[in-house]
Design a protein around this motif. Structure first.
Motif, PDB file in Angstrom:
ATOM      1  N   THR A 249     111.958 -48.781 102.128  1.00 43.30           N
ATOM      2  CA  THR A 249     112.062 -50.194 101.777  1.00 43.30           C
ATOM      3  C   THR A 249     112.781 -50.996 102.865  1.00 43.30           C
ATOM      4  O   THR A 249     113.456 -50.433 103.728  1.00 43.30           O
ATOM      5  N   LEU A 250     112.636 -52.310 102.755  1.00 43.74           N
ATOM      6  CA  LEU A 250     113.400 -53.209 103.628  1.00 43.74           C
ATOM      7  C   LEU A 250     114.588 -53.799 102.874  1.00 43.74           C
ATOM      8  O   LEU A 250     115.146 -54.823 103.268  1.00 43.74           O
ATOM      9  N   ASP A 251     114.996 -53.135 101.789  1.00 50.24           N
ATOM     10  CA  ASP A 251     116.073 -53.663 100.937  1.00 50.24           C
ATOM     11  C   ASP A 251     117.354 -53.963 101.718  1.00 50.24           C
ATOM     12  O   ASP A 251     117.971 -55.018 101.548  1.00 50.24           O
ATOM     13  N   VAL A 252     117.766 -53.019 102.541  1.00 52.19           N
ATOM     14  CA  VAL A 252     119.036 -53.185 103.259  1.00 52.19           C
ATOM     15  C   VAL A 252     118.939 -54.349 104.249  1.00 52.19           C
ATOM     16  O   VAL A 252     119.837 -55.197 104.327  1.00 52.19           O
ATOM     17  N   VAL A 253     117.833 -54.403 104.964  1.00 47.91           N
ATOM     18  CA  VAL A 253     117.634 -55.494 105.930  1.00 47.91           C
ATOM     19  C   VAL A 253     117.589 -56.831 105.185  1.00 47.91           C
ATOM     20  O   VAL A 253     118.223 -57.815 105.612  1.00 47.91           O
ATOM     21  N   ASN A 254     116.865 -56.874 104.076  1.00 47.00           N
ATOM     22  CA  ASN A 254     116.781 -58.117 103.301  1.00 47.00           C
ATOM     23  C   ASN A 254     118.152 -58.526 102.766  1.00 47.00           C
ATOM     24  O   ASN A 254     118.492 -59.716 102.741  1.00 47.00           O
ATOM     25  N   GLY A 255     118.949 -57.540 102.337  1.00 46.91           N
ATOM     26  CA  GLY A 255     120.301 -57.836 101.850  1.00 46.91           C
ATOM     27  C   GLY A 255     121.164 -58.447 102.948  1.00 46.91           C
ATOM     28  O   GLY A 255     121.896 -59.414 102.710  1.00 46.91           O
ATOM     29  N   ILE A 256     121.058 -57.886 104.138  1.00 52.65           N
ATOM     30  CA  ILE A 256     121.847 -58.412 105.272  1.00 52.65           C
ATOM     31  C   ILE A 256     121.396 -59.836 105.590  1.00 52.65           C
ATOM     32  O   ILE A 256     122.216 -60.750 105.756  1.00 52.65           O
ATOM     33  N   LEU A 257     120.069 -60.045 105.649  1.00 56.01           N
ATOM     34  CA  LEU A 257     119.559 -61.388 105.984  1.00 56.01           C
ATOM     35  C   LEU A 257     119.952 -62.402 104.923  1.00 56.01           C
ATOM     36  O   LEU A 257     120.320 -63.544 105.236  1.00 56.01           O
ATOM     37  N   CYS A 258     119.920 -61.967 103.669  1.00 58.43           N
ATOM     38  CA  CYS A 258     120.275 -62.863 102.573  1.00 58.43           C
ATOM     39  C   CYS A 258     121.734 -63.322 102.732  1.00 58.43           C
ATOM     40  O   CYS A 258     122.050 -64.500 102.500  1.00 58.43           O
ATOM     41  N   TYR A 259     122.597 -62.421 103.155  1.00 60.84           N
ATOM     42  CA  TYR A 259     124.004 -62.764 103.349  1.00 60.84           C
ATOM     43  C   TYR A 259     124.203 -63.648 104.590  1.00 60.84           C
ATOM     44  O   TYR A 259     124.983 -64.597 104.575  1.00 60.84           O
ATOM     45  N   VAL A 260     123.461 -63.337 105.635  1.00 58.85           N
ATOM     46  CA  VAL A 260     123.645 -64.034 106.915  1.00 58.85           C
ATOM     47  C   VAL A 260     123.041 -65.444 106.883  1.00 58.85           C
ATOM     48  O   VAL A 260     123.600 -66.384 107.444  1.00 58.85           O
ATOM     49  N   LEU A 261     121.887 -65.601 106.202  1.00 55.58           N
ATOM     50  CA  LEU A 261     121.149 -66.883 106.275  1.00 55.58           C
ATOM     51  C   LEU A 261     121.608 -67.887 105.209  1.00 55.58           C
ATOM     52  O   LEU A 261     122.025 -67.511 104.135  1.00 55.58           O
TER      53      LEU A 261
END
Ligand code: TMP
Ligand code: MG
Length: 286
Positions: free
Chosen positions: A274-286
């Protein structure tokens, strides 16, 4: 901060460093940020229900437009060269000429098959390619926030673009650098465009002084996604990079390669489709 980092698939050699970089990416905002990503086995899935998913090359290899004999030869090449590609006991210098050999032989075989440009969409539609879970949220977030996504792939550009088009995620913020096909006036494949990109030459030398290189070098905060040790040089062109977060998918030969991946990538995702971890990071950063 990012709850997804608690997932069992996540391994970090230095969690404090990861936290610092993620905080800096958030603080510095969207103007300086870009995402640089590999395609095959990074944005696309490695496996599903115990079966391997195809790379962009495999999509062509397994299609009906390839003769039985051609398919066998391409498979033989894969079985010979893929173990070399992922061998943790060989250096990149050793691997480079062998990868050039693999790509050259595979492309020569594809050139013998009279592949039509007009067949690519159907070849992709009929294939078993799968993108990682969460891929829509990934592309949509980046598109919404106008973050450039630079896909740097040793796969086949025409094929991977079609995969993204059919998934409806090929947004205007996406740039792809890859091995593109060159078709003659009748729309028949006649060669692959230079330069040849393989697993271990994804760096600023292969990009040269192109428009893509200019684009790449202008944003100094980077999230880099890959699945090979060769993917780590994709951001080389950004000479004054400030905050770089590298995320590596460790899909295959996990026990043998764990040590090297943990040393090289800030975040290692073991057998995580999954891209869950990447999406979580982007959600926090953006
Ligand atoms: P990537 O840079 O997008 O990951 O694409 C490169 C992958 O393509 C690499 O891991 C090996 C794979 N590959 C094939 O599956 N078949 C081939 O014939 C060749 C040349 C490469
Ligand atoms: Mg890859």
């Amino acid at each position: 901060m990012v709850p997804e980092l608690e997932k069992a698939t996540v391994h970090m050699k230095n969690p404090e460093h990861v936290k610092r970089v993620i905080s800096a990416l958030r603080k510095e905002g969207t103007d300086k940020l870009q995402v640089i990503s590999d395609f095959d086995m990074t944005l696309s899935r490695f496996g599903f229900n115990g079966r391997r998913c195809p790379t962009s090359h495999n999509i062509l290899d397994n299609s009906r437009v390839i003769s039985e004999e051609g398919r066998k030869k391409l498979k033989d090449l894969l079985h010979y060269y893929y173990p070399i590609e992922i061998d943790p006991n060989r250096t990149m210098e050793e691997k480079c000429p062998l990868m050039v050999e693999w790509w050259t032989k595979a492309h020569d075989l594809l050139l013998q098959q009279k592949i039509l440009k007009s067949d690519i969409a159907k070849i992709v539609r009929d294939s078993e390619v799968m993108l990682r879970d969460g891929v829509n949220a990934f592309f949509d977030q980046l598109h919404q926030h106008d973050i450039p996504l630079f896909i740097f792939s040793a796969g086949v550009g025409d094929v991977l673009e079609e995969v993204l088009r059919q998934a409806e995620v090929l947004h205007p913020n996406v740039t792809v650098v890859s091995n593109y096909m060159d078709f003659d006036d009748q729309g028949v494949l006649r060669q692959f465009k230079a330069p040849l990109i393989h697993t271990y030459n994804k760096n600023n030398r292969v990009l040269g002084k192109t428009e893509q290189f200019q684009q790449l070098s202008s944003r100094t905060n980077i999230v880099l996604l890959g699945d090979s040790m060769g993917d780590l040089s994709m951001a080389d062109g950004v000479t004054d990079a400030e905050n770089v977060l590298t995320v590596g998918f460790l899909n295959d030969k996990v026990d043998e390669r764990r040590g090297k991946y943990r040393d090289a990538y800030d975040i290692v995702l073991e057998k995580d489709e999954t891209l869950d971890v990447v999406n979580g990071i982007l959600c926090y950063v953006l």
